[in-house]
Design an enzyme around this catalytic site. Structure first.
Site, mmCIF file in Angstrom:
data_model
loop_
_atom_site.group_PDB
_atom_site.id
_atom_site.type_symbol
_atom_site.label_atom_id
_atom_site.label_comp_id
_atom_site.label_asym_id
_atom_site.label_seq_id
_atom_site.Cartn_x
_atom_site.Cartn_y
_atom_site.Cartn_z
ATOM 1 N N GLU A 35 0.860 -1.187 0.000
ATOM 2 C CA GLU A 35 0.000 0.000 0.000
ATOM 3 C C GLU A 35 0.888 1.226 0.000
ATOM 4 O O GLU A 35 1.752 1.349 0.850
ATOM 5 C CB GLU A 35 -0.865 0.025 1.269
ATOM 6 C CG GLU A 35 -1.650 -1.251 1.495
ATOM 7 C CD GLU A 35 -2.049 -1.422 2.960
ATOM 8 O OE1 GLU A 35 -2.149 -0.412 3.693
ATOM 9 O OE2 GLU A 35 -2.245 -2.574 3.375
ATOM 10 N N THR B 175 -2.012 -2.407 -3.903
ATOM 11 C CA THR B 175 -2.009 -3.410 -4.967
ATOM 12 C C THR B 175 -2.969 -4.537 -4.614
ATOM 13 O O THR B 175 -3.203 -4.836 -3.440
ATOM 14 C CB THR B 175 -0.628 -4.052 -5.165
ATOM 15 O OG1 THR B 175 -0.312 -4.847 -4.012
ATOM 16 C CG2 THR B 175 0.451 -3.010 -5.381
ATOM 17 N N TRP C 227 -12.023 -6.763 -0.184
ATOM 18 C CA TRP C 227 -10.997 -7.788 -0.372
ATOM 19 C C TRP C 227 -11.599 -9.195 -0.378
ATOM 20 O O TRP C 227 -11.127 -10.083 -1.067
ATOM 21 C CB TRP C 227 -9.934 -7.713 0.726
ATOM 22 C CG TRP C 227 -9.145 -6.442 0.689
ATOM 23 C CD1 TRP C 227 -9.189 -5.405 1.598
ATOM 24 C CD2 TRP C 227 -8.182 -6.042 -0.310
ATOM 25 N NE1 TRP C 227 -8.320 -4.408 1.210
ATOM 26 C CE2 TRP C 227 -7.691 -4.762 0.063
ATOM 27 C CE3 TRP C 227 -7.696 -6.635 -1.470
ATOM 28 C CZ2 TRP C 227 -6.730 -4.071 -0.696
ATOM 29 C CZ3 TRP C 227 -6.740 -5.951 -2.225
ATOM 30 C CH2 TRP C 227 -6.262 -4.685 -1.837
ATOM 31 N N GLU D 121 -3.975 7.090 -1.960
ATOM 32 C CA GLU D 121 -3.337 5.818 -1.620
ATOM 33 C C GLU D 121 -3.738 4.760 -2.641
ATOM 34 O O GLU D 121 -4.866 4.729 -3.117
ATOM 35 C CB GLU D 121 -3.751 5.394 -0.197
ATOM 36 C CG GLU D 121 -3.130 4.078 0.222
ATOM 37 C CD GLU D 121 -3.033 3.891 1.742
ATOM 38 O OE1 GLU D 121 -3.183 4.898 2.476
ATOM 39 O OE2 GLU D 121 -2.819 2.754 2.175
ATOM 40 N N ARG E 261 -6.975 -1.313 -4.925
ATOM 41 C CA ARG E 261 -7.848 -0.363 -4.247
ATOM 42 C C ARG E 261 -7.234 1.026 -4.328
ATOM 43 O O ARG E 261 -6.022 1.199 -4.158
ATOM 44 C CB ARG E 261 -7.995 -0.789 -2.788
ATOM 45 C CG ARG E 261 -8.965 0.033 -1.995
ATOM 46 C CD ARG E 261 -9.067 -0.565 -0.583
ATOM 47 N NE ARG E 261 -9.676 0.371 0.315
ATOM 48 C CZ ARG E 261 -9.354 0.492 1.601
ATOM 49 N NH1 ARG E 261 -8.422 -0.291 2.138
ATOM 50 N NH2 ARG E 261 -9.952 1.363 2.358
ATOM 51 N N ASP F 131 -6.694 8.814 1.729
ATOM 52 C CA ASP F 131 -6.428 8.477 3.122
ATOM 53 C C ASP F 131 -6.400 9.731 3.992
ATOM 54 O O ASP F 131 -6.394 10.850 3.504
ATOM 55 C CB ASP F 131 -5.087 7.730 3.212
ATOM 56 C CG ASP F 131 -4.971 6.937 4.503
ATOM 57 O OD1 ASP F 131 -5.978 6.775 5.206
ATOM 58 O OD2 ASP F 131 -3.865 6.465 4.809
ATOM 59 N N TYR G 134 -7.823 4.957 -2.946
ATOM 60 C CA TYR G 134 -8.608 5.742 -1.991
ATOM 61 C C TYR G 134 -7.856 6.943 -1.460
ATOM 62 O O TYR G 134 -6.654 7.117 -1.675
ATOM 63 C CB TYR G 134 -9.109 4.869 -0.852
ATOM 64 C CG TYR G 134 -8.065 4.059 -0.105
ATOM 65 C CD1 TYR G 134 -7.365 3.037 -0.741
ATOM 66 C CD2 TYR G 134 -7.801 4.303 1.242
ATOM 67 C CE1 TYR G 134 -6.424 2.291 -0.054
ATOM 68 C CE2 TYR G 134 -6.860 3.546 1.929
ATOM 69 C CZ TYR G 134 -6.180 2.541 1.265
ATOM 70 O OH TYR G 134 -5.249 1.802 1.934
#
Lengths: 497, 66
Positions: free
Chosen positions: A9, A66, A422, A63, A53, A57, A55
């Site tokens: 991330e 993977t 997830w 952010e 993902r 943060d 997004y």
């Protein structure tokens, strides 16, 4: 464990500069950056067609996390794809801002610290068996992680303070770690975070969350980072003796090591001698080599990782870094800063050098300084550009990510309201059919096909778009639709007899 | 799994033309060429950076993450 799931991330720094007026503050800038994402998914926290993902943060950091990968090169490709995705969003933000009368350039930096010392992370995730003995894990892994920065740190020009002059350090993140192991993140940043969110069957797996790492620009450094960590974890899991390098004071040690680029700083091993980071890493490398001799290599890059590991330790130990200044982020950046300082007669800590330290991490393909070095053939690479571009749109094919990607792209093409994370896959109109996929290593599941079949024969009518077709869509490539519905005419026409 | 061998041009990526091969380059000429390449790359980097370094650095402030 034969196969392991990895993920990383990355939090990016953002800044708007170079216009006639002062740039927009980060929160407003972030809104522009996420405008296409919000429009696409009605949220600033979405899973995208490549199953990763995206997004916004805390602290207005874009952010990118993977998708699950079980192959190191897939992981690096997905992470590099994240840089290109962010760049695409930055370019669109810049254009939208210009339309609104805000000139200047948008910068997305894949680094870990701003000019005031605020830090943001690069978080690694490693799936480990639930049976892993946690005390053994921390005894072996903590000293490895504390000293790993001499291999894979991104390097940082530390500004002068009242106590210390400006100097070059191995790591961006080392000064921002406050604990060895804990469940907190922002409050007391631990090296290993124990928050237990496996995103998998909790009876079988844990997700080891490592938040001490620097964001890497170099694919080669990334390979060493994830590859060496995976090898150490294998030894932990197998139960072989791995030596005793437990540190008396891990947090004191991580800073001490980071700020001594000569590599001679020593740290106290519990019930043992003072050792350098090179001593500890050499001990772990020896054991990893023995482990692989006895158990065999589990992927094609193992020898390459050993060679890099050893070469980097030799460079640090000798003080001659020339053998790694194409491969290891901190050494690449140090070489560049030295060249620029020598050419311009700049003192250490000159603003120009501080700017270069940041610009090294700029994701812009033609402006980012790492990327300029790459374009001039001055750094090594591991991946063909085509593979990175594919990773912008394709989920990794060998893990659960493949299923998530297919689910969300199919539901979108058919206009079916859905939610996905997830583990969970849900069609809003069919709440009882929600599907949990608890094995991140499984890339096929008939239950997913059954669920999608409930959307009707239309699944049959989907046409997968190739890369060229996806590039033509108006949205960012990462958000382009993977499937379109075949035109009705394709079905209306009877076959020619 | 496709692996790509590391590219290590190590100053060896001359323009590749037959002319370059025909004339052997002496050590100092090669060093000069390398210095020239470095210079032009550093010029390129100079040209893409914001001109006011101090302002750029100071302007890059964000709250901490995670």
């Amino acid at each position: 464990m034969e196969r392991r799931v990895f993920g990383v991330e990355t939090e990016f720094g953002i800044t708007h500069q170079g216009g006639e007026h002062r740039g927009l503050p980060p929160d407003e800038l972030a809104r522009y950056i996420f405008r296409p994402v919000l429009k696409w998914g009605r949220s600033s926290n979405v899973f995208i067609p490549n199953a990763s993902r995206l997004y916004l943060d805390v602290g207005s950091h874009p952010e990118y996390a993977t998708a699950e990968c079980d192959d190191l090169l897939d992981l690096i490709a997905s992470d590099r794809a994240g840089e290109l995705i962010m760049h695409d969003l930055a370019q669109r933000a810049e254009a939208a801002m210009a339309e609104d009368g805000f000139d200047g350039s948008v910068y997305l930096l894949k680094n870990n610290v701003d000019s005031q010392g605020n830090s943001y992370g690069s978080h690694e995730n490693y799936m480990i068996p639930r049976t892993t003995h946690f005390r053994r894990l921390s005894t072996i892994l903590l000293p490895f992680l504390v000293t790993r920065q001499i291999l894979v740190g991104a390097g940082r020009l530390v500004p002068a303070t009242d106590e210390t002059p400006a100097h070059y350090a191995f790591s961006q993140r080392a000064d921002h770690m406050w604990e060895g192991i804990s469940s907190a993140t922002t409050r007391s940043r631990p090296i290993i975070n124990t928050r237990d969110e496996p995103h998998a069957d909790a009876a079988l797996h844990r997700r080891l969350h490592v938040i001490v790492g620097d964001s890497n620009m170099s694919e080669t450094t990334s390979l060493l980072r994830y590859g060496a960590t995976d090898l150490v974890l294998r030894m932990v899991e197998s139960g072989v003796p791995v030596g005793d390098f437990e540190l008396e004071n891990p947090i004191g040690a991580i800073r001490h090591i980071s700020h001594d680029i000569s590599g001679t700083a020593t740290v106290k091993v519990r019930n043992g001698p003072e050792m350098t980071a090179v001593d500890i890493q050499s001990g772990l490398l020896d054991r990893a080599r023995r482990f692989v001799r006895e158990n065999g290599a589990h992927h094609d890059q193992v020898e390459q990782i050993f060679e890099l590991w050893e070469r980097t330790l030799q460079a640090v130990a000798s003080g001659d870094h020339s053998s790694i200044e194409r491969d290891i982020d901190w050494a690449i950046k140090k070489r560049l800063l030295t060249d620029v300082a020598e050419r311009g007669g700049l003192r250490q800590g000159h603003p120009k050098l501080e700017q270069l330290d940041m610009a090294y991490h700029d994701v812009h393909p033609r402006r980012g300084v790492f990327n300029v070095l790459a374009a001039h053939g001055r750094v090594s690479t591991q991946l063909e550009p085509e593979r990175i571009e594919r990773a912008i749109v394709d989920p990794p094919s060998t893990t659960r990510a493949a299923l998530r990607g297919r689910f969300l792209s199919t539901a979108r093409a058919l206009g079916a309201e859905h939610t996905v994370d997830w583990v969970h896959h849900k069609l809003v109109d069919r709440p009882l059919d929600a599907l949990m996929l608890k094995d991140p290593l499984l890339a096929e599941d008939p239950r997913l096909d059954t669920l999608l079949a409930k959307l009707g024969d239309r699944v049959e009518t989907l046409r997968e778009q190739n890369l060229a077709q996806r590039r033509e869509q108006a949205v960012p490539l990462a958000l382009s639709e993977r499937y379109t519905l075949a035109s009705p005419r394709e079905f209306a026409e009877p076959p020619l007899i | 799994m496709s692996t790509q061998p590391q590219k290590r041009p190590h100053g060896g990526d001359e323009d590749g033309g037959p002319a370059a091969e025909a004339t052997p380059v002496s050590g100092s000429a090669q060093a000069q060429k390398r210095a020239g390449e470095l210079d032009s790359m550093l010029d390129e980097i100079d040209s893409v950076l914001e001109s006011n370094a101090e302002e750029f650095v100071k302007g890059f402030v964000q709250k901490g993450g995670e």
